[in-house]
Design a protein around this motif. Structure first.
Motif, mmCIF file in Angstrom:
data_model
loop_
_atom_site.group_PDB
_atom_site.id
_atom_site.type_symbol
_atom_site.label_atom_id
_atom_site.label_comp_id
_atom_site.label_asym_id
_atom_site.label_seq_id
_atom_site.Cartn_x
_atom_site.Cartn_y
_atom_site.Cartn_z
ATOM 1 N N PHE A 1 30.958 29.291 27.599
ATOM 2 C CA PHE A 1 29.889 29.217 28.566
ATOM 3 C C PHE A 1 28.951 28.320 28.381
ATOM 4 O O PHE A 1 28.252 28.573 27.183
ATOM 5 C CB PHE A 1 29.506 30.543 29.059
ATOM 6 C CG PHE A 1 30.343 31.372 29.941
ATOM 7 C CD1 PHE A 1 30.579 31.202 31.254
ATOM 8 C CD2 PHE A 1 31.125 32.224 29.452
ATOM 9 C CE1 PHE A 1 31.551 31.691 31.917
ATOM 10 C CE2 PHE A 1 31.983 32.918 30.149
ATOM 11 C CZ PHE A 1 32.372 32.828 31.211
ATOM 12 N N ALA B 1 33.633 32.638 24.540
ATOM 13 C CA ALA B 1 33.653 34.038 25.086
ATOM 14 C C ALA B 1 35.056 34.419 24.749
ATOM 15 O O ALA B 1 35.415 35.638 24.608
ATOM 16 C CB ALA B 1 33.490 33.994 26.386
ATOM 17 N N SER C 1 34.397 46.571 26.413
ATOM 18 C CA SER C 1 33.819 45.929 27.263
ATOM 19 C C SER C 1 33.014 44.675 26.602
ATOM 20 O O SER C 1 32.777 44.554 25.420
ATOM 21 C CB SER C 1 32.378 46.792 27.904
ATOM 22 O OG SER C 1 31.816 45.974 28.804
ATOM 23 N N GLY C 2 33.294 43.524 27.350
ATOM 24 C CA GLY C 2 32.878 42.078 26.917
ATOM 25 C C GLY C 2 33.723 41.475 25.961
ATOM 26 O O GLY C 2 33.422 40.551 25.148
ATOM 27 N N SER C 3 34.897 42.007 25.733
ATOM 28 C CA SER C 3 35.899 41.562 24.871
ATOM 29 C C SER C 3 36.290 40.290 25.312
ATOM 30 O O SER C 3 37.176 39.317 24.720
ATOM 31 C CB SER C 3 36.833 42.497 24.581
ATOM 32 O OG SER C 3 37.529 42.859 25.544
ATOM 33 N N GLY C 4 36.363 39.833 26.674
ATOM 34 C CA GLY C 4 36.970 38.582 27.180
ATOM 35 C C GLY C 4 38.198 38.824 28.174
ATOM 36 O O GLY C 4 38.615 37.990 28.624
ATOM 37 N N LYS C 5 38.348 40.059 28.522
ATOM 38 C CA LYS C 5 39.594 40.220 29.386
ATOM 39 C C LYS C 5 39.286 39.539 30.705
ATOM 40 O O LYS C 5 40.151 38.858 31.155
ATOM 41 C CB LYS C 5 39.544 41.881 29.574
ATOM 42 C CG LYS C 5 39.627 42.599 28.254
ATOM 43 C CD LYS C 5 40.070 44.209 28.654
ATOM 44 C CE LYS C 5 38.689 44.845 29.253
ATOM 45 N NZ LYS C 5 37.589 44.967 28.575
ATOM 46 N N SER C 6 38.046 40.006 31.284
ATOM 47 C CA SER C 6 38.014 39.142 32.693
ATOM 48 C C SER C 6 38.005 37.773 32.552
ATOM 49 O O SER C 6 38.450 37.066 33.496
ATOM 50 C CB SER C 6 36.662 39.774 33.345
ATOM 51 O OG SER C 6 36.521 41.205 33.465
ATOM 52 N N VAL C 7 37.160 37.314 31.605
ATOM 53 C CA VAL C 7 37.360 35.804 31.463
ATOM 54 C C VAL C 7 38.677 35.106 31.259
ATOM 55 O O VAL C 7 38.838 34.281 31.901
ATOM 56 C CB VAL C 7 36.165 35.469 30.249
ATOM 57 C CG1 VAL C 7 36.623 33.988 29.940
ATOM 58 C CG2 VAL C 7 34.907 35.812 30.422
ATOM 59 N N GLU D 1 40.965 45.733 36.029
ATOM 60 C CA GLU D 1 40.453 47.119 36.261
ATOM 61 C C GLU D 1 40.690 47.621 37.627
ATOM 62 O O GLU D 1 39.805 48.182 38.299
ATOM 63 C CB GLU D 1 39.133 47.193 35.653
ATOM 64 C CG GLU D 1 38.893 46.286 34.410
ATOM 65 C CD GLU D 1 38.085 47.200 33.556
ATOM 66 O OE1 GLU D 1 37.761 48.356 33.724
ATOM 67 O OE2 GLU D 1 37.498 46.396 32.518
HETATM 68 N N1 ATP Z 1 29.762 33.775 34.047
HETATM 69 C C1 ATP Z 1 29.350 33.860 32.646
HETATM 70 N N2 ATP Z 1 28.218 33.243 32.060
HETATM 71 C C2 ATP Z 1 27.998 33.417 30.857
HETATM 72 N N3 ATP Z 1 28.730 34.408 30.173
HETATM 73 C C3 ATP Z 1 29.573 35.036 30.691
HETATM 74 C C4 ATP Z 1 30.033 34.873 32.222
HETATM 75 N N4 ATP Z 1 31.071 35.745 32.250
HETATM 76 C C5 ATP Z 1 31.464 36.230 31.071
HETATM 77 N N5 ATP Z 1 30.466 36.083 30.026
HETATM 78 C C6 ATP Z 1 30.411 36.398 28.905
HETATM 79 O O1 ATP Z 1 31.880 36.392 28.270
HETATM 80 C C7 ATP Z 1 32.235 37.499 27.434
HETATM 81 C C8 ATP Z 1 33.331 38.199 28.032
HETATM 82 O O2 ATP Z 1 33.147 38.789 29.040
HETATM 83 P P1 ATP Z 1 34.481 39.433 30.182
HETATM 84 O O3 ATP Z 1 33.667 39.721 31.353
HETATM 85 O O4 ATP Z 1 35.751 38.678 30.082
HETATM 86 O O5 ATP Z 1 34.488 40.753 29.603
HETATM 87 P P2 ATP Z 1 35.413 42.099 29.630
HETATM 88 O O6 ATP Z 1 36.163 42.400 28.668
HETATM 89 O O7 ATP Z 1 35.886 41.919 31.177
HETATM 90 O O8 ATP Z 1 34.384 43.351 29.701
HETATM 91 P P3 ATP Z 1 34.552 44.530 30.847
HETATM 92 O O9 ATP Z 1 35.364 45.648 30.343
HETATM 93 O O10 ATP Z 1 32.852 44.932 30.591
HETATM 94 O O11 ATP Z 1 34.642 43.996 32.170
HETATM 95 C C9 ATP Z 1 30.878 38.338 27.186
HETATM 96 O O12 ATP Z 1 30.139 38.330 26.370
HETATM 97 C C10 ATP Z 1 30.165 37.908 28.520
HETATM 98 O O13 ATP Z 1 28.858 38.028 28.386
#
Ligand code: ATP
Ligand code: ATP
Ligand code: MG
Ligand code: MG
Lengths: 573, 343, 278, 555
Positions: D15, D22, D42-48, D182
């Protein structure tokens, strides 16, 4: 322009567009008025449709009788001054019926029966002062007075109020009713007629097509009327007087603001309009657009009444020397020239100074108190005032300065002015500056005109509303006179419009003399006394308006009484 | 029982019973409550306005009747208007007349207040209505465009333009437009149509351009800022992502999903924009010679024509209250969730 | 620190701040650098064009130097705008916070008053109030403050309604915290973002209102003046192309109001507050 | 296993404005008819990762690597594709199910229209056909009364039903692969079990590939064939579910699994063990409720939320309060705190009747009470430092305490909740969720209360963080010996922490008793169902549990 071809630059046509004052829409065309309805634009329109018995105005350059514009032929006062005999012109109403003495009597019947509602009513004056109305023949009316009056006053201010109305058509009490001239002769009948006429007068939406307005004596009839203010006058085809219409159709255009009107003038949509005084510096532009730029002087005076009953300042204002000193501080010439761009005339006394007239004394003409701060300061210092540390005069020991002046009184005045005019604002800014430079403190408060008028009723010192000092309500002139510029209503002891409660026996006597018969010099003496004794602070008298008139238009001599006379206007040389 | 998708989850059941115990139509209840509130507001308005007028120094009589009025005329006037009675009696009389729809007689216009307003209101409504429609037609797409282009050149430029437009006093703006289009370029007339009726006014559309523009520009500035921020909120909503994930083209996402959802806050604000627009109308009517309500109000204020003043203020506040009521209803139509009630 | 950074990331906000600072310098330091007579009129020097007799922007109808007058007027406009904006914000914040926190009937009554206030055109209130009290700087502040507190009141009420349901407020109540403690320590500080952001808009609007008030002829008593009054006077001479009387005050108003709006937008980023809502 | 339908290779996402990627080189693949789980904290990058696969990352993201989709015989590359190409692929080849059913649907559009839109995006169906297809799909995902529901708006449906609609949208064009981020996290366990059933059925029936993102190992065990474990933007371990969950090779996977609170083994199918209700004997109760009912004012009228509540918490005892969402758990905790007036019954706190108390007396009583809320972000005033927050009870009840003393007490507590002492000067936003929750606990305990009310203190946290927080709580309880009403919907947590448990449903208590007894031998059908709905992180156990649940539902 509305006519399509009568613009300032365009060639003459059958039409003319006249700009009404901003926010003044015609809303009363009955020749009988009730109070609050007789704004000048209303009465001018009425006069174009109904000639008065006696016309007395400034349309010929001086304020005098204009016999061409009225229904009277000769007016002869009896030698004892107790009656007047008026013979009528040979004239007809627009429906062909002759105008007769009965129409004059009809007017008296109706007004006498409803005098308290009639707009121009004042106790003791018309119609109270007419003891009897006789009509020896169709064309003669003899009025007998309750006492002898000054003939000039009677002619200019009283007889002018009489507007003959068509007895053969208006003696009705309901729509479509049969006219019955006898009805007016009883008080009840006269009241019923009055009520009906007033109700019709209030029905603006019904003006257009109202049969009452089909019977007129003047050069014009009502062409169209919209209650939003757009009025058209059309030539009265049956007119047989000496004052016939020059242009068949005259449009009167309402405007929401001066700015909007100027925009219309500049767009050539107006043939006879006005501009703000500030634009006088810019006159060449308007001349370039095909207009003449002309000041329309008003038969008026402009002044600041002193509130002689103000609890603190009343005693101060009561000192003639104080008023003289203050008057010395008003630089009328500069203010007229610079602040008003020439659209105001210095005025030094209680009689209008423009145009020059027979009522004016030399004392008033010569300005007894010219702008002279040093003279003002001398007057004050000679009378016990000393300059305080803040640069304002103080009277340490009240008695030195005059009766009733408090110890330690400062000479600080408060002016309550009407808002909404740059020139007025600037005039007082300028006065504040010169007054304060000379050691007189000035506070200026402003409010809409009607609020100013609402808050300055004559009062006694102890009443809580008596806190105003010097009110200004003269952006368009403080007081417009009828034909005869007597001042009993402004400065007479106890008069309703004597806001500051000025009271001076000698002055009262002069004013009374100017009304009664016998003393033809009374007006001039009154003028001189007022100029010297300062019942109010005299200020420059602003013009009625700065007119812009299409260069192709003639007959536009401007009536200083504030009336317009559309019948005199004509296209061409 | 089988695998029962039919088995209603407990949450729904609870909600259902909750809903069941409320009135049949929550929307009707909401509407009734809002109308009740509106009536109270109007009552408070009359109270405030009446009280303020009482505080004005001096009575209106002298101003209305003029410098030359006699003492008798003034006394007669005061008696006719009831000024010789105690204030509370005057107020009750006023209220009594108001509920019967009688706004009284103008002191000066020689008309009843309702006639005067009926004559002027349609013209003002036309002017403000046109400005409003045009403003919305411009501001909504512009706001969405800005939200989509967030923080990029075009967004900045439009934001700056909007703020400049918002920061320009209406009278200044109107004057500048007159100078430019009417005096310098000479392409547009400076006077609004002078017709008495709405249809007559509409016959001269070129004369409407400047006044409508003067009214619309500040509104565009205001609405587009709202629209931008609410569209920005909307764009980050999950349902936008859902729509995109099913392959809906972006333009269609904007028009089908974003637009309607981001309109709600704009509509809510519209209701309260009325008095502001009225203030603008006043200036516009003065500048362009268009005798509407604003001017009626202004000249009434200048001339202490209290019945007209009161009438105008009450009509405007009723319009405002009705406007915000309408806004609530439109909101409920736009957004099926908004039926619980708005404070 | 990060707040400052977030603010300065908004370029326009930074520009706004700088412009505002320059304007403040202009009206405060300006008269020291360029002293002019702004009390006594000088009719003999009235209506000069720019450059004539050493007046860079000419003189007005009373002979005041226009450049000097611009500084004097700016002082008034800014003082009245700022104080009126702050006054409105303070009244609105207290009103809204109390209504929102207390809730129930009190809230209903207080908000109906606000609704009524919003429904009455501000222009009416201004007109009447300015007639009741005679215009002076302080009165103008009071009057403008009194007509413009309604919007912040609504905003803060909405905010305090939502803040009071936050867990930390619930926790404070569960701990036995008093109402005043909750309002002062939790609710008010947590609406501060909304309040501050709105305050900048409020000041901007107040400066515009000052201009309107003067335009409508309810301005200050001479020789005091403000930009609105100057502009109004200048507009009367619009056909004489007296740009030096029209553009300086007009542009000054637009620039300052813009600057304040930009700053407000920047602060919004800092406080993360939703859009300006009426 | 079928052909590969989704293949992610060396995906990297950064980002703008962030120093670190990320996602740092993630590779994974999904085949037709296969369920692949992606787990991690949480925050491990799954959603990204999942958004990158859909091409839905915001503009501020820079993506490299490759995401390939099998579209019939063609392979489509997502990264670098034009918006038009993506529109074509999305919904038709791959589609997505999001976490929040409450917000994933357009609130102003009918459900039918939203599904129909998906149909019309990729087929030539007429509006009428699309509408028909939408109804069919709704039926297929198990929405009763599909015809009329299709004309309703999202807010008129429950969360589970909404999630079914979201799934219907994802299914609309029979995509090759569905990515579900999720999909059940926001739902109750019972509803979650239903949704999982649905997903399983759909994958089996249609041969779609499913990439499911979750942090719940139970869900993984229940549904997935293979699993990828992510941490800090990289995949640390992957493989067959049965292997990874039973014999994890990576350290991180092991800690993750260890942190999951366990249910006692015998908890399934214990319906037979029902015996007489045990008498409720609590000695020296810190809180006691008798036949309490309460409700809320909604739109000016009273809406009952709980009825006939009778429970007690003894001194030093931890009592769990469980039940599905909306069952009234929070309402009971609010009642216990005196934040909500009762409409009937009696509440005694520390032997005193709460309702009669006012002013100082009430404050004195409240002094004995601590409270911890669910949302670690919301329960701390963002404008107060952590130190000020912790000291707030002192400021209220120990007005005369000197500031040095106060600071000392704050430091003491920070230590007790295992936070560094310099934390006192910082603001809540500078802390992670778990840390904030510990601050909340410190605040609750600063006055050494005799009763702690904790409303879902850990449900917003990751399992590993949750384990830490629970550990702290357990330690403090041992040290301070307060009675505790612990609200949770996680039966595992309740099992590990509490002595007794109270089960609620629809505002009433359905069962209560010793935790060990209730969880192993529940008397009430509802409790049994609740227990059976909790997925176990062990595939073998979970299979049994699923069978048991089906059995229960058939009864
Ligand atoms: N739009 C964005 N802009 C900047 N950073 C982002 C953005 N979306 C996600 N991130 C960062 O990317 C990293 C991964 O986020 P992600 O949402 O993939 O986590 P996750 O594994 O899905 O967590 P969770 O279980 O909480 O959903 C995090 O550090 C988050 O802060
Ligand atoms: N402030 C409130 N106003 C109105 N109704 C409420 C309010 N709070 C809760 N309710 C209702 O009361 C009932 C019980 O809610 P409660 O919050 O106690 O449930 P819960 O078991 O805590 O649920 P969750 O697990 O979702 O937190 C629900 O039907 C809910 O809608
Ligand atoms: Mg995620
Ligand atoms: Mg809860």
């Amino acid at each position: 322009s509305a006519g399509g071809d009568s613009g300032a630059a365009g060639e003459p046509s059958d039409e003319l567009n006249y700009a009404l004052p901003a926010n003044a829409t015609p809303n009363w065309l009955m020749p009988l008025g009730i109070s609050g309805k007789l704004a000048t634009h209303n009465s001018s329109l009425i006069r174009a449709m109904y000639e008065p018995l006696i016309a007395y105005d400034g349309s010929l350059g001086t304020v005098d009788r204009v016999a061409d514009a009225d229904l009277a032929d000769s007016v002869e006062f009896a030698d004892d001054g107790l009656s007047v005999t008026i013979t009528l012109d040979e004239r007809t109403w627009s429906d062909g019926t002759p105008v007769t003495s009965a129409d004059v009597a009809f007017w008296f019947d109706v007004v006498k029966a409803n005098r308290s509602e009639w707009a121009s009513y004042q106790e003791g004056a018309m119609p109270d002062n007419v003891a009897s109305v006789e009509t020896p023949d169709e064309s003669t009316v003899v009025l007998t007075f309750d006492q002898a009056y000054n003939q000039e006053w009677m002619l200019a201010s009283q007889l002018t109020l009489i507007v003959p109305i068509p007895a053969h058509a208006w003696t009705v009490t309901e729509d479509g009713g049969e006219a019955d001239p006898a009805l007016a002769e009883t008080a009840e009948g006269a009241t019923a007629i009055w009520d009906y006429l007033m109700a019709e007068g209030e029905d603006l939406a019904g003006y257009q097509g109202n049969p009452l307005f089909d019977v007129v004596s003047g050069p014009y009839t009502l062409g169209s009327f919209s209650d939003s203010g757009h009025v058209t006058l059309s030539e009265n085809e049956a007119y047989d007087g000496d004052d016939a219409a020059g242009i068949p159709t005259v449009n009167f255009l309402p405007f929401t603001s001066g700015d909007a009107e100027v925009a219309a003038v500049r767009a050539g949509e107006v043939d006879y309009g006005y501009i703000p005084t500030g634009e006088l510096d810019n006159a060449a532009q308007y001349e370039g657009l095909g207009y003449d730029v002309v000041n329309w002087d008003g038969w008026a005076i402009t002044y600041l009444p002193y509130n002689f009953h103000h609890p603190d300042m009343g005693p101060v204002y009561s000192q003639l020397y104080v008023r003289q000193a203050l008057q010395h501080l008003v630089d009328q010439e500069s203010i007229s020239d610079v602040v008003w761009h020439g659209a105001a005339n210095p005025g030094y006394g209680p009689v209008p100074q423009q145009p020059d007239n027979k009522f004016l004394s030399d004392e008033q003409r010569d300005n007894p108190y010219p702008f002279d701060p040093a003279a003002a300061q001398d007057l004050l210092e000679d009378n016990g005032w000393t300059m305080g540390s803040d640069g304002t005069y103080v009277c340490e020991t009240g008695i030195d300065c005059g009766d009733g002046v408090a110890d330690g009184q400062t000479l600080a005045i408060t002016i309550l002015t009407q808002s909404g005019s740059t020139e007025t604002d600037n005039m007082f800014a300028e006065m504040k500056s010169t007054f304060e430079e000379a050691g007189v403190g000035v506070t200026i408060e402003s409010a809409p005109l009607n609020t100013v008028l609402g808050s300055i009723a004559p009062c006694e010192a102890e009443s809580p509303e008596c806190t105003w000092e010097l009110p200004f309500f003269g952006t368009a002139g403080s007081w417009y006179f009828g034909g005869y510029p007597s001042g009993e209503r402004l400065f007479g002891t106890g008069a309703a419009s004597n806001f500051g409660s000025y009271s001076d026996d000698e002055f009262d006597a002069l004013m009374q003399a100017s009304l009664n018969s016998g003393d033809e010099d009374a007006m001039q003496e009154y003028s001189a006394y007022g100029a010297e004794n300062l019942p109010a602070m005299w200020l420059p008298n602003p013009v009625y308006q700065v007119s812009v008139i299409d260069q192709g238009l003639t007959g536009t001599e401007q009536d200083s009484l504030g009336n317009f006379h559309p019948q005199r206007w004509a296209w061409g040389e | 029982m089988s695998i029962t998708p039919e088995a209603i989850p407990a949450t729904v059941a609870v909600q259902a019973t909750v809903a069941g115990r409320r009135t049949r139509s929550p929307f009707l209840r909401f509407l009734l409550r809002r109308i009740g509130q509106s009536l109270i507001v109007i009552f408070v308005v009359t109270l405030i306005v009446f009280a303020l007028l009482q505080m004005l120094p001096g009575g209106p009589a002298r101003g209305v009747l003029g410098v030359q009025a006699t003492a008798e005329q003034i006394a007669a006037f005061n008696q006719a208007q009831g000024f010789d009675r105690p204030v509370w009696q005057q107020y009750l009389m006023f209220l009594g007349r108001l509920v019967t729809g009688d706004l009284g007689e103008s002191y000066l216009l020689n008309m009843s207040v309702s006639d005067a307003i009926a004559q002027r209101l349609p013209k003002t409504l036309l002017l403000t209505g046109l400005s409003l429609v045009i403003a919305l037609a411009i501001a909504i797409p512009v706001g969405i465009f800005q939200a989509v282009r967030r923080n990029r050149g075009a967004d900045y430029t439009l934001s700056v333009l909007a703020i400049v437009a918002y920061s320009t006093p209406t009278f200044f703006l109107g004057m500048l437009l007159i100078m430019l289009f009417s005096q310098t370029l000479g392409v547009l007339p400076a006077n609004a149509p002078q017709g008495d009726t709405v249809s007559a006014v509409l016959l001269e559309p070129q004369r409407l351009i400047l006044p409508v523009l003067t009214g619309a520009i500040p509104l565009v500035a205001n609405f587009s800022r709202y629209m931008r921020s609410s569209a920005l909120d909307g764009l980050s909503e999950d349902y936008i992502r859902t729509a995109r994930s099913k392959g809906t083209p972006f333009r269609r996402v904007l028009s089908r999903h974003l637009l309607r959802n981001s309109l709600t806050p704009v509509v809510a604000m519209l209701g309260y924009q009325l008095p502001v627009m009225f203030g603008g109308a006043l200036v516009i009517e003065q500048l362009f010679n268009y005798p509407g309500m604003g001017l009626l109000f202004w000249s009434a204020a200048q001339s202490s024509d209290f019945p007209v003043l009161l009438g105008c203020v009450i009509v405007i506040s009723i319009a405002t209250v009705v406007g915000s009521l309408l806004a609530d209803i439109i909101q409920a139509v736009l957004d099926p969730r908004t039926r619980g009630g708005v404070a | 620190m990060s707040a400052l950074k977030r603010f300065s990331e908004n370029r326009l906000a930074l520009v706004g701040l700088i412009v505002l600072a320059l304007v403040v310098l202009f009206v405060v330091i300006g008269p020291l650098v360029y002293p002019t007579e702004q009390v006594r009129t000088a009719l003999d020097q009235a209506n000069l064009r720019p450059g004539e007799q050493g007046h860079p922007l000419g003189t007005d109808a009373l002979g005041y130097d226009v450049l000097g007058r611009l500084m004097l007027a700016g002082r008034t406009s800014l003082i009245v705008g700022i104080f009126a904006g702050v006054l409105a914000t303070v009244i609105g914040t207290l009103w809204g916070a109390i209504a929102g926190y207390v809730g129930g009937v009190v809230d209903a009554i207080m908000m109906r008053v606000v609704d009524a206030g919003i429904a009455i055109p501000a222009i009416f209130l201004l007109l009447v109030l300015s007639t009741i009290v005679r215009p002076s700087e302080w009165m103008m502040i009071l009057v403008i403050g009194l007509v413009s507190w309604l919007v912040p009141a609504r905003l803060v009420r909405a905010e305090s309604l939502s803040v009071k349901t936050r867990d930390y407020v619930v926790a404070a109540r569960a701990m036995g915290g008093s109402h005043s403690r909750i309002v002062l320590r939790h609710i008010v500080p947590n609406t501060v973002g909304t309040v501050v952001v709105n305050a900048t808009f409020q000041v901007a609007d107040a400066i515009l209102l000052v201009a309107y008030v003067s335009f409508l002829g309810m301005g200050l008593q001479p020789p005091a003046t403000d930009w609105g009054a100057m502009l109004n006077n200048g507009l009367a001479l619009i056909y004489q192309n007296a740009w030096w009387l029209i553009l300086p005050p007009g542009v000054a108003i637009v620039v300052v109001v813009c600057a304040l709006n930009f700053i407000g937008d920047g602060l919004r980023d800092v406080f993360d507050v939703k859009g300006r809502t009426a | 296993m079928g052909e590969q339908v989704l293949r992610i290779d060396d995906l990297r996402v950064r980002f703008s404005g962030r120093g670190e990627d990320a996602v740092r080189g993630v590779s994974l693949d999904v085949s037709a008819g296969e369920v692949v789980a992606l787990v991690g904290e949480s925050g491990s990058g799954k959603s990204v990762t999942s958004l990158a696969a859909m091409g839905l990352l915001p503009r501020s993201a820079r993506t490299t690597g490759s995401v390939e989709l099998a579209d019939g015989d063609v392979t489509r590359q997502v990264i670098g594709a034009s918006e038009k190409e993506l529109d074509d692929v999305r919904g038709r080849v791959e589609s997505m199910v999001f976490q929040e059913p409450m917000t994933a649907l357009n609130p102003t559009m009918t459900l039918g229209a939203q599904i129909a839109e998906a149909v019309r995006n990729h087929t030539r169906a007429t509006p009428a056909e699309a509408r028909e297809r939408a109804v069919e799909l709704m039926r297929a995902v198990g929405i009763p009364d599909a015809e009329s529901r299709a004309r309703q708006f999202p807010h008129e449906l429950s969360g589970g039903q909404r999630q079914r609609v979201v799934i219907a949208i994802a299914l609309a064009c029979e995509p090759r692969v569905i990515i579900a981020d999720e999909p059940t996290t926001a739902l109750d366990v019972t509803v979650q079990a239903e949704i999982l059933d649905l997903l399983r059925r759909l994958v089996r029936e249609r041969g779609t590939g499913l990439l499911i993102i979750t942090h719940n190992m139970g869900v993984v065990a229940d549904l997935a064939d293979r699993v990828f474990v992510m941490r800090h933007g990289v995949v640390v371990e992957s493989g067959e579910v049965s292997r990874v969950l039973t014999t994890p090779s990576h350290e991180y996977t092991r800690t993750l699994l260890a942190a999951i609170p366990k249910l006692p083994p015998g908890s399934v199918g214990g319906a037979a063990a029902a015996a007489d209700p045990e008498p409720l004997v609590v000695t020296d109760p810190v809180i006691e409720m008798r036949a309490v009912s309460a409700g809320y004012r909604v739109g000016g009228r009273h809406v009952p939320a709980v009825e006939d509540i009778g429970l007690a918490v003894g001194a030093g005892e931890i009592v769990g309060l469980v039940g599905e969402s909306g069952s009234g758990k929070s309402t009971v905790s609010r009642l216990a705190l005196g934040l909500l007036p009762t409409s009937g019954g009696e509440i005694r706190l520390l032997g005193q009747t709460l309702s009669g108390l006012r002013g100082r007396r009430k404050r004195e009583l409240l002094e004995q009470l601590g409270v911890v809320f669910q949302d670690p972000g919301g329960s701390l005033d963002p404008r107060m430092t952590v130190g000020e927050s912790i000291a707030e009870p002192l400021a209220i009840h120990r007005k005369r305490m000197r500031s040095a003393e106060r600071a000392a007490r704050v430091a003491e507590l920070l230590d007790a909740v295992r936070l560094p002492s310099d934390a006192a000067k910082r603001y809540p936003h500078e802390f992670s969720g778990g840390q904030r929750q510990r601050v909340g606990m410190a605040r609750a305990l600063v006055l050494k209360p005799r009763l702690l009310v904790a409303d879902e203190p850990t449900s917003a946290l990751d399992v590993s963080v949750q384990a830490e927080v629970l550990d702290v709580l357990r330690g403090l309880h041992e040290e301070l010996g307060f009675g505790c009403l612990f609200v949770s919907h996680d039966l595992g947590v309740v099992n590990e922490l509490t002595d007794r448990v109270v089960v609620m449903r629809r505002g009433r208590i359905v069962e209560q008793g010793e935790t060990s007894r209730v969880l192993t031998a529940p008397r009430e059908l509802y409790t049994q169902e609740l227990l059976a709905s909790v997925p176990a992180p062990d595939p073998a156990v979970q299979r049994q549990r699923r069978a048991a649940r089906l059995g229960l539902l058939e009864e």
